[in-house]
Each structure stands twice: as C-alpha cells, then as structure tokens.
Design an enzyme around this catalytic site. Structure first.
Site, mmCIF file in Angstrom:
data_model
loop_
_atom_site.group_PDB
_atom_site.id
_atom_site.type_symbol
_atom_site.label_atom_id
_atom_site.label_comp_id
_atom_site.label_asym_id
_atom_site.label_seq_id
_atom_site.Cartn_x
_atom_site.Cartn_y
_atom_site.Cartn_z
ATOM 1 C CB CYS A 187 1.959 6.616 23.700
ATOM 2 S SG CYS A 187 0.805 7.877 24.188
ATOM 3 N N GLY B 52 0.802 -1.214 0.000
ATOM 4 C CA GLY B 52 0.000 0.000 0.000
ATOM 5 C C GLY B 52 0.839 1.270 0.000
ATOM 6 C CB SER B 53 3.796 2.333 1.960
ATOM 7 O OG SER B 53 3.216 2.062 3.222
ATOM 8 C CG ASN C 103 -5.658 3.813 8.527
ATOM 9 O OD1 ASN C 103 -6.026 4.739 7.798
ATOM 10 N ND2 ASN C 103 -4.673 3.946 9.381
HETATM 11 C C1 LIG Z 1 -1.993 -0.491 5.790
HETATM 12 C C2 LIG Z 1 -2.347 0.712 5.029
HETATM 13 C C3 LIG Z 1 -1.453 1.299 4.122
HETATM 14 C C4 LIG Z 1 -0.038 0.788 3.940
HETATM 15 O O1 LIG Z 1 -0.009 -0.479 3.337
HETATM 16 P P1 LIG Z 1 1.315 -1.366 3.462
HETATM 17 O O2 LIG Z 1 1.065 -2.510 2.524
HETATM 18 O O3 LIG Z 1 1.416 -1.809 4.878
HETATM 19 O O4 LIG Z 1 2.457 -0.521 3.016
HETATM 20 C C5 LIG Z 1 -1.864 2.390 3.410
HETATM 21 N N1 LIG Z 1 -3.105 2.906 3.575
HETATM 22 C C6 LIG Z 1 -3.993 2.367 4.424
HETATM 23 C C7 LIG Z 1 -5.353 2.966 4.551
HETATM 24 C C8 LIG Z 1 -3.654 1.264 5.193
HETATM 25 O O5 LIG Z 1 -4.523 0.743 6.046
#
Ligand SMILES: *Cc1c(COP(=O)(O)O)cnc(C)c1O
Length: 395
Positions: free
Chosen positions: A324, A70-71, A151
């Site tokens: 935290c 996702g990142s 999230n």
């Molecule tokens: C987990 C998440 C990401 C990042 O995804 P990764 O695969 O962990 O890099 C980006 N956006 C949202 C909304 C997420 O929940």
C-alpha cells in the site's frame, strides 16, 4: 523505548566498516586506473579487497565483480545468462514466485523480449521444491535463478540441491544471496552456483555497493559501457572506500556468525512464540528453515499499514508485506505465493532482528504488538463482522 526491527530492509553500518570507509578514503585516494603511485596503491588495495571477499565466499578473486549492490548484481547475472542462452537458441528461464523484484522485474523484461519464464510455486511453507525445478529444466533452458533466503518471510531455499541439478544438466544457475550473506554460511562451491549476488548494506556495510560472483568460464555481459574497470566487466571508477567497508563488514559478520545465529535465532523463536498467542494470526513461512532474524506474521482483520504507523508511534521500526505504501493496492507476491488471500495478506507484519537486538527489545515487541493489534481490531469493521459471524475467520 526505540526498537529497530527492519534489518532485512537495511542494517546499521558496522563501526568497523565505517572506520574502513574513512581510512580507505583518506589513504587510497588515487584512481585505481591511474598509472602513478597513488593509483597503483589504490589498485593494490582494491585487489586485496577482491581477494578477501572471494575468500569469504569460497571463490577466487577473478570471480568477483564489484557492483552497486544487489539489484545490479541480479540484473547482470540474469541478463548475461539470458542473452548468452538466446544466442544458442535457448530462451527458457526457471525461477520462483517469491524472488525479489530485482529478479522478477528483470524476468518480466525478458518475457517481453520473447523469453519463456517459469515461476515455480513454493507451497504454504514458502520453500521451492528441487524436484519441481528439475522437472522444468529442459534443452531450451538458459538459466535457473533461485534465491537463497527470502527477504519477506525469511525462508531458506534448497539452493545446494538445485545447484547440483543444474550443474549435472549444464544449465547456468544464479542465486540471489542478498539476504543470506552474513546471516548464514554461504559458500559458492557448496551451493554449486555459477552466479551469486550480494549487497553490503544487508550485513552492516554501506548502501550502493555489492558484488557478483561469476564462476570461471561463465559468460558475463557488461551492462555499463565505459572504461575497462573490473576486468572489462563493469565500467565506472571503483568505489574503493565502500568496497573496503563492505569487505570488513563481511569478515566481521562471518567471524560473529556462530554466536549471532545462536543468539538471534533464540530471540526470534521467543518472539514467534509470544506473537503466536495473538488470536487469529499465522506465522508466514516455515518455522525451521528460516533466517535467524526473520519474524513474519499475518493478523486477520487489520491493515498492515495502520499497524506500522501505530508501531512507529511506539518507537518500533518494522515493515509490512503489503505494498500500500508504494501506492499500489496489490498485496505482497510472496504472501500470495504461500496461499494467503488478499485480505489476510494486507494484515502482515515483518520484524527482522539483527546483531543489535536485545532481550529487552523482544520483551517490548511482545508487549506492544498484541496491544496495537487489539486496538486496531476494535476499530475495524471487518473484525466486527468476523466477531458477529457475518464473515468467517480464515486464520
Ligand atoms: C535488498 C535485496 C536486493 C536488492 O539489493 P540492493 O543492494 O538494495 O539493490 C535484492 N535481493 C534481495 C533478496 C534483497 O533482500
């Protein structure tokens, strides 16, 4: 008793996905870029996965780029639209105050490079207004980026409406659908998006693999220089076992989606009802427009971090919006965006249910959490002040 209620952080690998991972690693060991038989077989398997992922999202195979998650997908979409826009003198980006850090930190980087970043408010319900987005779009706008589901508080955003506005105004539109894919219907055509990010480990696939949907004709900048993999859009030897496992996890999630939605939403509602009976607490985010598995609360007079540690001792894996643990005293930007003051935002708890959550799990959470909250409050000087009227209750 052991209850895993942190599915928004990551999900357990589905057995079907694990099986696909092992089978693909054994059978398709060639490098898809190699010209020999083993390489070409791997390439064919890679393309079959691409077609299946595209079909699951309503796009075409050429519109899917496999990434590390996702990142990376968020970074590539945002940086592509920004740098392409800048070439035409457009330097304004419209997004929301509750995006994931993969989006927010990319926007902060662009701000330092001279881009104008507008983060739309989301109000108490944690939902951005499409009318607000429309008002901010102007001739300088090179990108609008709005997540499909949050999230932390699980709220579902009006992405379809915002996408339609962007399409009409010819402004590129990205949606971070990482929390949504596999948990609610996601169709790139219906959402009117130009970019869409997803990540396998949020729907029962492995870590470190994801995809970026890029609509035909939308610019895409290569962030990783190297070979010509992914049609020259993302260098590096493809992680085929992980891609195959993601494909299977996605198809499995979608085949179970109607039953999952019905069952897990009912468990979520039951848990929300039970925890709402705790005095001086509040549900975070809209009650209706939220992901099937998301339960997020703030409890007055306690620290989320202490709550997590005590719950862990009771066998409960949960999460808190308070940062935290990461060494910062700043509470979650999402909780602040829905109007929680610092003290209250620190007392947050996120429980995210999933495919494996049972009725017994919900009963256990409903019994333990009120007790742990009460125990912590009895030790809290803030709570004593509240009870003695030296401070006023906010919730
Ligand atoms: C987990 C998440 C990401 C990042 O995804 P990764 O695969 O962990 O890099 C980006 N956006 C949202 C909304 C997420 O929940």
């Amino acid at each position: 008793m052991y209850v895993y209620a942190d599915n928004a952080a990551t999900t357990k690998l589905r057995p079907e996905a694990l099986e696909a991972f092992v089978r693909t690693a054994e059978e398709y060991y060639g490098n898809p870029s190699s010209l020999h038989t083993a390489g070409q077989r791997a390439k064919e398997e890679l393309n079959r996965c691409r077609e299946r992922v595209a079909a699951a999202l309503g796009g075409t195979a050429r519109e899917i780029v496999f990434t590390s998650g996702g990142s990376e997908s968020d970074n590539q979409a945002i940086l592509s639209a920004a740098y392409f826009g800048a070439r035409k003198g457009k330097r304004k980006i419209v997004s929301t105050a509750i995006e994931h850090h993969a989006v927010l930190h990319t926007l902060e980087k662009l701000k330092k490079e001279g881009f104008e970043i507008v983060l739309l408010p989301v109000g108490e319900r944690g939902i951005v207004s499409a009318a607000d987005a429309e008002r901010e779009i102007d001739d300088d706008t090179c990108l609008v980026s709005v997540m499909l589901a949050n999230n932390e508080i699980g709220t579902i955003q009006p992405v379809k409406e915002i996408g339609a506005i962007c399409r009409a105004r010819k402004v590129p539109f990205h949606t971070d659908a990482v929390q949504a894919v596999g948990h609610m219907p996601v169709n790139v055509k219906e959402l009117n998006c130009d970019y869409l990010a997803l990540s396998a480990h949020k729907f029962g696939g492995p870590r470190g693999v994801g995809a970026l949907y890029v609509r035909t004709g939308t610019p895409l900048k290569n962030l990783i220089e190297g070979g010509a993999q992914e049609n020259g859009r993302r260098a590096g030897t493809e992680n085929l076992p992980a891609i195959a496992a993601m494909t299977v996890a996605l198809e499995t999630s979608l085949s179970r989606l109607p039953a999952y939605t019905k069952r897990v939403s009912a468990l979520r509602d039951e848990l929300i009802d039970n925890l709402s009976k705790i005095p001086h607490c509040a549900l975070n985010g809209d009650r209706e427009a939220r992901l099937p598995g998301n339960v997020s609360f703030c409890f007055e007079g306690i620290e989320g971090e202490s709550l997590l540690l005590l719950l862990d001792e009771e066998g409960i894996c949960a999460s808190s919006g308070s940062a935290c643990t990461s060494g910062s005293l700043d509470p979650s930007h999402v909780l602040l965006a829905i109007g929680r003051v610092h003290d209250v935002a620190h007392g947050s708890l996120r429980l995210t249910l999933g495919e494996d959550t049972t009725e017994e799990d919900v009963a256990y959470l409903s019994e333990k959490i009120p007790r742990v909250v009460e125990y912590l409050r009895n030790m809290s000087p803030v709570w004593r002040d509240l009870k003695e009227g030296k401070r006023t209750y906010i919730l």
